[in-house]
Structure formats: C-alpha cells, structure tokens
Scaffold this motif. Structure first.
Motif, PDB file in Angstrom:
ATOM      1  N   VAL A  45       0.859  -1.183   0.000  1.00  0.00           N
ATOM      2  CA  VAL A  45       0.000   0.000   0.000  1.00  0.00           C
ATOM      3  C   VAL A  45       0.891   1.227   0.000  1.00  0.00           C
ATOM      4  CG1 VAL A  45      -1.707   1.326   1.287  1.00  0.00           C
ATOM      5  CG2 VAL A  45      -1.864  -1.158   1.255  1.00  0.00           C
ATOM      6  N   HIS A  46       0.551   2.193  -0.855  1.00  0.00           N
ATOM      7  CA  HIS A  46       1.255   3.476  -0.850  1.00  0.00           C
ATOM      8  C   HIS A  46       0.241   4.557  -1.232  1.00  0.00           C
ATOM      9  CE1 HIS A  46       3.987   6.655  -2.645  1.00  0.00           C
ATOM     10  NE2 HIS A  46       4.414   6.543  -1.401  1.00  0.00           N
ATOM     11  N   GLY A  47      -0.086   5.409  -0.281  1.00  0.00           N
ATOM     12  CA  GLY A  47      -1.144   6.381  -0.554  1.00  0.00           C
ATOM     13  C   GLY A  47      -2.445   5.653  -0.838  1.00  0.00           C
ATOM     14  N   ASP A  48      -3.048   5.963  -1.980  1.00  0.00           N
ATOM     15  CA  ASP A  48      -4.290   5.292  -2.370  1.00  0.00           C
ATOM     16  C   ASP A  48      -4.032   4.057  -3.239  1.00  0.00           C
ATOM     17  OD1 ASP A  48      -5.937   7.118  -1.046  1.00  0.00           O
ATOM     18  OD2 ASP A  48      -5.868   8.522  -2.735  1.00  0.00           O
ATOM     19  N   ARG A  49      -2.781   3.743  -3.502  1.00  0.00           N
ATOM     20  CA  ARG A  49      -2.445   2.588  -4.339  1.00  0.00           C
ATOM     21  C   ARG A  49      -2.403   1.312  -3.517  1.00  0.00           C
ATOM     22  NH1 ARG A  49       3.050   3.754  -7.349  1.00  0.00           N
ATOM     23  NH2 ARG A  49       2.505   1.767  -8.355  1.00  0.00           N
ATOM     24  N   ARG A  50      -2.961   0.256  -4.062  1.00  0.00           N
ATOM     25  CA  ARG A  50      -2.888  -1.073  -3.465  1.00  0.00           C
ATOM     26  C   ARG A  50      -2.398  -2.046  -4.528  1.00  0.00           C
ATOM     27  NH1 ARG A  50      -5.797  -2.336   1.324  1.00  0.00           N
ATOM     28  NH2 ARG A  50      -6.821  -0.513   2.252  1.00  0.00           N
ATOM     29  N   VAL A  51      -1.447  -2.881  -4.161  1.00  0.00           N
ATOM     30  CA  VAL A  51      -0.893  -3.876  -5.076  1.00  0.00           C
ATOM     31  C   VAL A  51      -1.074  -5.247  -4.441  1.00  0.00           C
ATOM     32  CG1 VAL A  51       1.151  -4.668  -6.323  1.00  0.00           C
ATOM     33  CG2 VAL A  51       0.815  -2.209  -5.906  1.00  0.00           C
ATOM     34  N   GLY A  52      -1.767  -6.165  -5.141  1.00  0.00           N
ATOM     35  CA  GLY A  52      -1.974  -7.506  -4.626  1.00  0.00           C
ATOM     36  C   GLY A  52      -0.764  -8.390  -4.844  1.00  0.00           C
ATOM     37  N   TYR A  53      -0.740  -9.539  -4.167  1.00  0.00           N
ATOM     38  CA  TYR A  53       0.381 -10.461  -4.278  1.00  0.00           C
ATOM     39  C   TYR A  53       0.577 -10.957  -5.709  1.00  0.00           C
ATOM     40  CZ  TYR A  53       1.616 -10.914   0.645  1.00  0.00           C
ATOM     41  OH  TYR A  53       2.087 -10.670   1.908  1.00  0.00           O
ATOM     42  N   ALA A  54      -0.502 -11.424  -6.346  1.00  0.00           N
ATOM     43  CA  ALA A  54      -0.380 -11.935  -7.714  1.00  0.00           C
ATOM     44  C   ALA A  54       0.014 -10.815  -8.666  1.00  0.00           C
ATOM     45  CB  ALA A  54      -1.696 -12.578  -8.156  1.00  0.00           C
ATOM     46  N   GLU A  55      -0.519  -9.628  -8.448  1.00  0.00           N
ATOM     47  CA  GLU A  55      -0.176  -8.482  -9.286  1.00  0.00           C
ATOM     48  C   GLU A  55       1.297  -8.124  -9.147  1.00  0.00           C
ATOM     49  OE1 GLU A  55      -1.417  -3.727  -9.717  1.00  0.00           O
ATOM     50  OE2 GLU A  55      -2.403  -5.012  -8.227  1.00  0.00           O
ATOM     51  N   LEU A  56       1.817  -8.137  -7.920  1.00  0.00           N
ATOM     52  CA  LEU A  56       3.228  -7.838  -7.687  1.00  0.00           C
ATOM     53  C   LEU A  56       4.110  -8.872  -8.368  1.00  0.00           C
ATOM     54  CD1 LEU A  56       5.471  -6.225  -6.267  1.00  0.00           C
ATOM     55  CD2 LEU A  56       5.076  -7.626  -4.217  1.00  0.00           C
ATOM     56  N   ASP A  57       3.720 -10.129  -8.305  1.00  0.00           N
ATOM     57  CA  ASP A  57       4.470 -11.212  -8.939  1.00  0.00           C
ATOM     58  C   ASP A  57       4.556 -11.011 -10.454  1.00  0.00           C
ATOM     59  OD1 ASP A  57       5.785 -13.809  -8.901  1.00  0.00           O
ATOM     60  OD2 ASP A  57       3.949 -14.592  -9.779  1.00  0.00           O
ATOM     61  N   ARG A  58       3.413 -10.720 -11.092  1.00  0.00           N
ATOM     62  CA  ARG A  58       3.401 -10.490 -12.550  1.00  0.00           C
ATOM     63  C   ARG A  58       4.188  -9.229 -12.914  1.00  0.00           C
ATOM     64  NH1 ARG A  58      -2.095 -11.922 -11.620  1.00  0.00           N
ATOM     65  NH2 ARG A  58      -2.670  -9.721 -11.671  1.00  0.00           N
ATOM     66  N   TRP A  59       4.068  -8.211 -12.095  1.00  0.00           N
ATOM     67  CA  TRP A  59       4.780  -6.944 -12.313  1.00  0.00           C
ATOM     68  C   TRP A  59       6.290  -7.191 -12.302  1.00  0.00           C
ATOM     69  CZ3 TRP A  59       4.136  -2.256  -8.449  1.00  0.00           C
ATOM     70  CH2 TRP A  59       4.646  -1.088  -9.032  1.00  0.00           C
ATOM     71  N   ALA A  60       6.761  -7.952 -11.326  1.00  0.00           N
ATOM     72  CA  ALA A  60       8.192  -8.255 -11.248  1.00  0.00           C
ATOM     73  C   ALA A  60       8.659  -9.019 -12.485  1.00  0.00           C
ATOM     74  CB  ALA A  60       8.486  -9.059  -9.982  1.00  0.00           C
ATOM     75  N   ASP A  61       7.833  -9.939 -12.990  1.00  0.00           N
ATOM     76  CA  ASP A  61       8.195 -10.687 -14.206  1.00  0.00           C
ATOM     77  C   ASP A  61       8.334  -9.762 -15.406  1.00  0.00           C
ATOM     78  OD1 ASP A  61       8.452 -13.179 -13.103  1.00  0.00           O
ATOM     79  OD2 ASP A  61       6.404 -13.825 -13.575  1.00  0.00           O
ATOM     80  N   ARG A  62       7.395  -8.843 -15.555  1.00  0.00           N
ATOM     81  CA  ARG A  62       7.454  -7.921 -16.698  1.00  0.00           C
ATOM     82  C   ARG A  62       8.689  -7.027 -16.610  1.00  0.00           C
ATOM     83  NH1 ARG A  62       2.131  -7.031 -15.247  1.00  0.00           N
ATOM     84  NH2 ARG A  62       2.572  -4.861 -14.686  1.00  0.00           N
ATOM     85  N   LEU A  63       8.972  -6.541 -15.411  1.00  0.00           N
ATOM     86  CA  LEU A  63      10.149  -5.689 -15.243  1.00  0.00           C
ATOM     87  C   LEU A  63      11.433  -6.458 -15.495  1.00  0.00           C
ATOM     88  CD1 LEU A  63       9.010  -3.705 -12.075  1.00  0.00           C
ATOM     89  CD2 LEU A  63       9.570  -2.687 -14.289  1.00  0.00           C
ATOM     90  N   ALA A  64      11.499  -7.698 -15.027  1.00  0.00           N
ATOM     91  CA  ALA A  64      12.696  -8.514 -15.261  1.00  0.00           C
ATOM     92  C   ALA A  64      12.930  -8.692 -16.754  1.00  0.00           C
ATOM     93  CB  ALA A  64      12.553  -9.871 -14.575  1.00  0.00           C
ATOM     94  N   ALA A  65      11.856  -8.989 -17.486  1.00  0.00           N
ATOM     95  CA  ALA A  65      11.982  -9.143 -18.944  1.00  0.00           C
ATOM     96  C   ALA A  65      12.389  -7.829 -19.590  1.00  0.00           C
ATOM     97  CB  ALA A  65      10.660  -9.633 -19.527  1.00  0.00           C
TER      98      ALA A  65
END
Length: 539
Positions: A45-65
C-alpha cells in the motif's frame, strides 16, 4: 559466488543446508510462492495505491523481462536509488529474478556517494527517481555517468527522458515474459551498505539463502501472521526495514506492507489509523518524535501491537515510556547490515525488554564477548562483540585488506561494538570501540557518560565524543540539548559525581546545541560532532 565475495566455507555451508537452515530458495521464489498462496490479498500500500500479491508477482516478471531486453544480464550490478514506493519493491524482485545484483543507495546520496558505489561495485546501470523532494535526480545520474567509467544504462522512475529508459518502458517491453532461469540460491542477491566509521560505505553481499533465512526467523520471532500490517517508516533500502522482518518478512507471511513517505508522526499516524498498522520499526530519534506527538494526536493508534526500536543505545527512562504512550509492546533490536540480529521477545520479562537487546533470532548464531587479546569474557564483562552465523557475511565485497582486519582467522566478524551478556544470555550493547575515549590512560565508554547526563533534569539529548588533548591524550566533550536554560558545566559535574561515578568520567567540555546532527538513518552523527569539536579547538 560473484568474484570479489567471500563464501562460507564449504563444510559450513553444507551443514547449514543439511540442517534445513538454508532451504535453497531464492527471494524471487519466495514472492512466487506468496502469490500462489495469497493471490489478490494486498501486498503493498502506498497512498491510495494497493498492489496484490499476484499483481506484484506479474509486475516483477514484466520488469525482469524489460531489464533483460535493455541489456542487463545475470551478474551485472546496478545501483538503485528510490524512495519508499511500490516500484522499488517490484524492481528489487525483478532484478533478483534476473540475477542482476542490486546495490541499494539512499535517496539522500549525491554524486560523491553514488559515484563511489558505482565504481566500487563496477555497476553497469543506475536507476533513479525523476525528482525527489525538489531535486532532479536525472541531472545527478548524468553527473555520475560523466565521472565514472562503467555505466552503460540509465533508468528513471518517471517521465521518459532523453538518455534514460523509463520504468514504464521496461514494463511494456515484453508483453508476455517467459520464465527466467532460476538464480543460484547461494549467489549474491543484492548489496547492502555498511554503516561503519569510514567516510564512504563498503558493500555487504547478501545471498538469497542467508536473507530468506534471516527474514523468516525475524518474522517468526515477531510472531507475524497474514493479518499483520507492517508500516515501513524507515527507507526500505535499509536492512532494518527491508528484512528484519520488514518488507521481505511481511511478504513471507502473507501480510501487508504500508509504505510511508517519511517517518514523521504527522505523516505516519494517519497511516496507522487508516490501515490499522500492527507492526513498525524505527530508530530512537524517530521514536522521540513519535512519543512527543502521541501525547496530543487524535489519530487512533490502538492497532499497533509491536514497535521495534534499534540503532542506538536507549536509557531505561526512555524505553519505559514507549509502551504506556503508544500502547504497543516494545521490541529492542540490535542488528547490522552485515548480519547478526538480536531481538527481545514479546513474552520476555519487562525489565529485560527495557534494558537489553535480547537474544539472537537464530540458534545457529554464534556470538562471543572478547577482550583485547580475543579471549572470551564471562557474563557481565564488557568487551568486543564478535559473531558468525548463517546470515552474517564472511567478507566485504572487494575489500581484502579490510577483511583481514575485520574477521578472525576462524571467520568471526569483529563488530566493533562494546557489549556484555547478562546471566540470562541477553545482549547489552554498551557503545562502539571507536567511541571509547582514552583520557589520561583511563578508558571511558561514551554511552555511559551520555546516560549519566541524560539523567540530569533539563537535558533532552546528549552525545559524547573525545577531542585531542596534549596532556591527557583525549578530553571528554559533551554536546547537549537543553529543555530550558543551559546548565553550567560545574553543576553537571556535581550531578554526575553525586551518582557515585569516578571523576575521570566527568565531561571536560560542554557545548549546547539546538539539536544533534543525524545520519540518514537517524543515528547521531558523531563524526560530524567530533569534526566540529576538533575545528573549534583548532580555532
């Protein structure tokens, strides 16, 4: 392991694996497993942003690529300088999955510090925020690239800028990223920065094996569960906030991490109330602000159950105020980016919690208190703390000369901390060897004198340093913050003397200041005070 790093001896590493201490898991795997277990539960959570576990996992994959598409390869080093934002966490996991070694940098660092980190690590890339607190970090990055010789790529969190690859471009570079080869769990995941006495930090290699284990142990001692909400008050590039248990330990247990922009209680108290934060960690200087603000705040802080405080010695009069004021159990912490963590336990006797730094988080931690000849001392005796264990480094990165001084022949790390063990086995930190003042041949621990001065009514903060003296070798110089009128030195000496203290421990010089200078982590900057005292003496 990466060249320039010192591995654990093979027999020791084998024993850690056979005992199940090192489980052969990478930090990227930890996130993957958490995403499978917790799915849409909120991870960040940061301010009004919320990031779920599965979303964070997919996000990390995209950034790694994306990083791979822009030329980063396993084994490369990248200096990352970001504030407490969700992108920091996603980028860290992405780089660790790719096998690129992060070098964490503070947002407060400027060209000198960043250039040092780039050169020391041989970094090929630098990632900065577009702006932070009014400063343009893109100009800073350009300056660092101009003065160093290894940087190939500059990345920015913010708008697309000429000469930079934006994080948004990384996210969209590979729409359907493929699984990456799993890094070796025994290899370096990232580099933390030392907080020692030298002007510029050394690099501390932390492996997947050791950091997963440490964060898991810290989370267990803190009794974290998926219902906990960890408020990250300190910058998350610090070991304390990243993995003690911090961000990593919270994600290991399925909890939620709330990222605070500043440690100021005016910013943090509303976050505690809004998100029902249960656990947080800070240094004593920040706790002082929280205690003052808690006296008049209207925010509901009742959700807090555990507050970790570490990083500097605290007198009992101070620690005794924390639980009654905040309504949360105090956990004293002694830790270092180099490894060893000791915590008081939630069910420890109150006096132990108020006056000691507890016990190691792992039964596999080894610690000794030794004299100047390296001989172990019995309980109650003050000496240097030395340690080794499954998450304590065996050598700084590319620092062979320093490593010869910093480690014993059998692998114990010389912490430079003065400490003692109680009869119950609790650790008590008494100060730093470098802060030992030798006055006329007598050795005085600066921390002891500080505690004596703080016991005097009207003194709200104290820091003691040694200043050169032709006759005595060193004199005791005390920098004080007074709550009211300045107290004459003679009165202070009478007060300290009346407590039954040897005369040679009385301060020779007193300087009153509006506030004590702090390092970026919030510790008193004694190097700055010593330099000021020396220049004043020369003048």
């Amino acid at each position: 392991m990466l060249e320039g790093c010192t591995p654990w001896p093979e027999d020791v590493a084998r024993a850690y694996r056979e005992q199940g201490i090192w489980r052969g898991e990478t930090l990227g795997t930890v996130l993957r497993e958490a995403a499978l277990a917790h799915g849409d539960r909120t991870a960040l959570v940061h301010g009004d942003r919320r990031v779920g576990y599965a979303e964070l996992d997919r996000w990390a994959d995209r950034l790694a690529a994306g990083f791979a598409a822009h030329g980063l390869r396993a084994g490369d080093r990248i200096v990352v300088q970001l504030p407490n934002v969700p992108e920091f966490v996603a980028i860290a996991f992405a780089l660790m999955r790719l096998g690129v070694k992060l070098v964490f940098s503070l947002p407060a660092h400027r060209a000198t510090e960043l250039g040092h980190l780039v050169e020391l690590s041989g970094a090929v890339a630098l990632l900065v925020p577009e702006t932070h607190r009014g400063d343009d970090h893109r100009e800073l990055a350009r300056e660092v690239r101009a003065r160093t010789g290894t940087l190939r790529s500059l990345f920015v969190l913010g708008a697309k800028t000429e000469g930079f690859v934006s994080v948004a471009e990384l996210e969209s570079a590979v729409p359907d990223p493929r699984p990456l080869p799993e890094p070796d769990p025994s290899d370096v995941a990232f580099f933390l920065l030392s907080g020692g006495t030298t002007a510029l930090p050394k690099l501390i290699p932390r492996t997947h094996d050791d950091y997963v284990y440490m964060s898991d142990r810290a989370a267990r001692v803190c009794e974290l569960t998926a219902d906990d909400v960890y408020l990250a008050v300190l910058p998350i590039e610090f070991n304390f906030a990243f993995g003690c248990p911090g961000v990593i330990g919270t994600l290991l247990t399925g909890g939620t991490v709330v990222l605070a922009d500043t440690p100021n209680p005016m910013d943090c108290f509303p976050l505690v109330e809004r998100y029902r934060a249960t656990v947080t960690a800070m240094v004593p200087s920040i706790m002082t602000l929280w205690l003052e603000a808690a006296e008049w705040t209207e925010e509901d802080l009742s959700s807090l159950r555990l507050v970790q405080v570490g990083g500097a010695r605290m007198p009992r009069e101070f620690t005794a105020r924390i639980e009654p004021t905040l309504g949360a159990r105090l956990q004293q912490v002694f830790g270092m980016a180099e490894g060893l963590l000791t915590f008081s336990r939630p069910d420890d006797p109150l006096e132990s919690v108020l006056t000691t730094q507890g016990r190691p988080v792992s039964d596999a931690d080894e610690l000794l208190i030794v004299d100047e000849e390296g001989r172990p001392l019995e309980a109650g005796r003050v000496g240097e703390l030395i340690t080794r264990g499954p998450y304590t480094l065996r050598g700084y990165y590319n620092a062979p000369e320093h490593n010869r001084r910093a480690f014993t022949a059998d692998g114990f790390y010389r912490t430079g901390d003065l400490a003692r063990l109680t009869e119950d086995g609790d650790l008590v930190i008494e100060g730093r060897i470098k802060e030992m003042i030798i006055r006329g041949g007598d050795k005085i621990a600066a921390g002891e004198v500080e505690d004596l001065l703080l016991a005097h009514p009207g003194i709200s903060a104290a820091a003691v340093v040694g200043v050169p003296d032709t006759f005595l070798g060193e004199r005791i110089c005390a920098f004080l913050v007074a709550e009211g009128p300045e107290i004459p030195l003679a009165d202070l000496k009478r007060s300290v003397h009346a407590r039954g203290v040897a005369d040679y421990k009385l301060p020779d010089v007193v300087r009153y200041v509006p506030e004590l200078p702090l390092t970026p982590l919030g510790k008193v900057d004694k190097k700055a005070l010593a330099a000021h005292a020396a220049s004043e003496q020369e003048g």
